[in-house]
Design a protein around this motif. Sequence first.
Motif, short mmCIF file in Angstrom:
data_model
loop_
_atom_site.label_atom_id
_atom_site.label_comp_id
_atom_site.label_asym_id
_atom_site.label_seq_id
_atom_site.Cartn_x
_atom_site.Cartn_y
_atom_site.Cartn_z
N ALA A 172 0.82 -1.21 0.00
CA ALA A 172 0.00 0.00 0.00
C ALA A 172 0.86 1.26 0.00
N SER A 173 2.04 1.19 0.61
CA SER A 173 2.90 2.37 0.67
C SER A 173 3.46 2.75 -0.69
N PHE A 174 3.48 1.82 -1.64
CA PHE A 174 4.02 2.13 -2.96
C PHE A 174 3.15 3.13 -3.72
N GLU A 175 1.87 3.22 -3.35
CA GLU A 175 0.96 4.12 -4.05
C GLU A 175 0.61 5.36 -3.24
N THR A 176 1.26 5.55 -2.10
CA THR A 176 0.96 6.71 -1.26
C THR A 176 2.14 7.67 -1.28
N ALA A 177 1.82 8.94 -1.15
CA ALA A 177 2.87 9.96 -1.16
C ALA A 177 3.67 9.93 0.14
N ASP A 178 3.01 9.62 1.25
CA ASP A 178 3.68 9.58 2.55
C ASP A 178 3.48 8.20 3.14
N LEU A 183 -3.96 -4.50 -13.34
CA LEU A 183 -2.65 -4.89 -12.85
C LEU A 183 -1.53 -4.21 -13.64
N VAL A 184 -1.79 -3.92 -14.90
CA VAL A 184 -0.78 -3.24 -15.72
C VAL A 184 -0.75 -1.75 -15.42
N THR A 185 -1.94 -1.15 -15.28
CA THR A 185 -2.01 0.31 -15.11
C THR A 185 -1.78 0.76 -13.66
N ALA A 186 -2.31 0.02 -12.71
CA ALA A 186 -2.15 0.38 -11.29
C ALA A 186 -1.89 -0.89 -10.49
N PRO A 187 -0.71 -1.48 -10.62
CA PRO A 187 -0.48 -2.81 -10.04
C PRO A 187 -0.58 -2.86 -8.52
N TRP A 188 0.01 -1.89 -7.84
CA TRP A 188 0.05 -1.99 -6.38
C TRP A 188 -1.30 -1.72 -5.76
N THR A 189 -2.05 -0.79 -6.32
CA THR A 189 -3.40 -0.56 -5.82
C THR A 189 -4.27 -1.78 -6.05
N THR A 190 -4.15 -2.40 -7.21
CA THR A 190 -4.94 -3.58 -7.52
C THR A 190 -4.60 -4.74 -6.59
N ILE A 191 -3.31 -4.94 -6.34
CA ILE A 191 -2.90 -6.03 -5.45
C ILE A 191 -3.40 -5.78 -4.03
N ALA A 192 -3.32 -4.54 -3.57
CA ALA A 192 -3.80 -4.22 -2.23
C ALA A 192 -5.31 -4.44 -2.12
#
Length: 279
Positions: A164-170, A224-233
């Motif tokens: 989840a941290s991969f898609e967050t600014a902080d 998964l291609v466009t937003a992989p980390w959000t999708t996995i989370a």
Amino acid sequence: MFRPTGFKTPRPRRLRSLSFNRLIPNILTLLALCAGLTAIRYGLQGNWQRAVIAILFAGILDALDGRIARLLHGTSKFGAELDSLSDIVSFGVAPAVLIYFWSMQGAGAWGWAAVLLFPVCCALRLARFNTMLGEADAPPYAHNFFIGIPAPAAAGLALLPMVASFETADDRLLAFPEVNAAVLAAVSFLMVSRVPTWAGKRLRVPHDYVLPVLLLVGVLAAFLVTAPWTTIALLALVYLASFPFSIRAYRRLRREADQLRVLGAEPEQDEPADIPLDE
């Protein structure tokens, strides 16, 4: 040296050749082990995204090796033991190492204790699975359930704050040792618990739903291609949300089986059923 008449010296048995196809499941298991070790290497370098990808790749290989072994009739005790050894490294030790260096390194002794809990519970789960291999079949209603969460799924849930941290600014909040210690403790408990969760190994898709399922897979691949980390989370959260439904379904099936048993009519079992404990 005197030998009785007619006595023949026993010749050592030659090893029979083995088809390469029967080696494919074990090769996949070894590749999964290598992927788990590679994840540790990336973690030591601080390359967290590649480390998580390596563990995901190990999970895909782990899901394939057992299925291919059954398709090729290449299941063996050696393969089962090798799979368990690979799982403890790829889904027990590797996630714990990543979380320690990412979040828990500065937490002192209690942080290390929280990290140790995860691979210990993973090893206990796999040991329980190995000891139950030779036991009698479980009731038919349990054939589509895991007891507790399998090791690959546990690894994914343990790494959820990092993903989840991969898609967050902080990402400082998600990297707090207290947050990760709580996640590790909860996931470790679920691994060794008796909570029934969906297995999906014998899941059948009705004919009318084949096209929608294929369409859903295509949409999922696009995300998964466009937003992989959000999708996995999100997939991990959906998996967590399925627990109440799997528990309710398991209890309903068990209650119906008990009622049939009281009436003197055991439920029919079309195929051998067991409670799968792992992938």
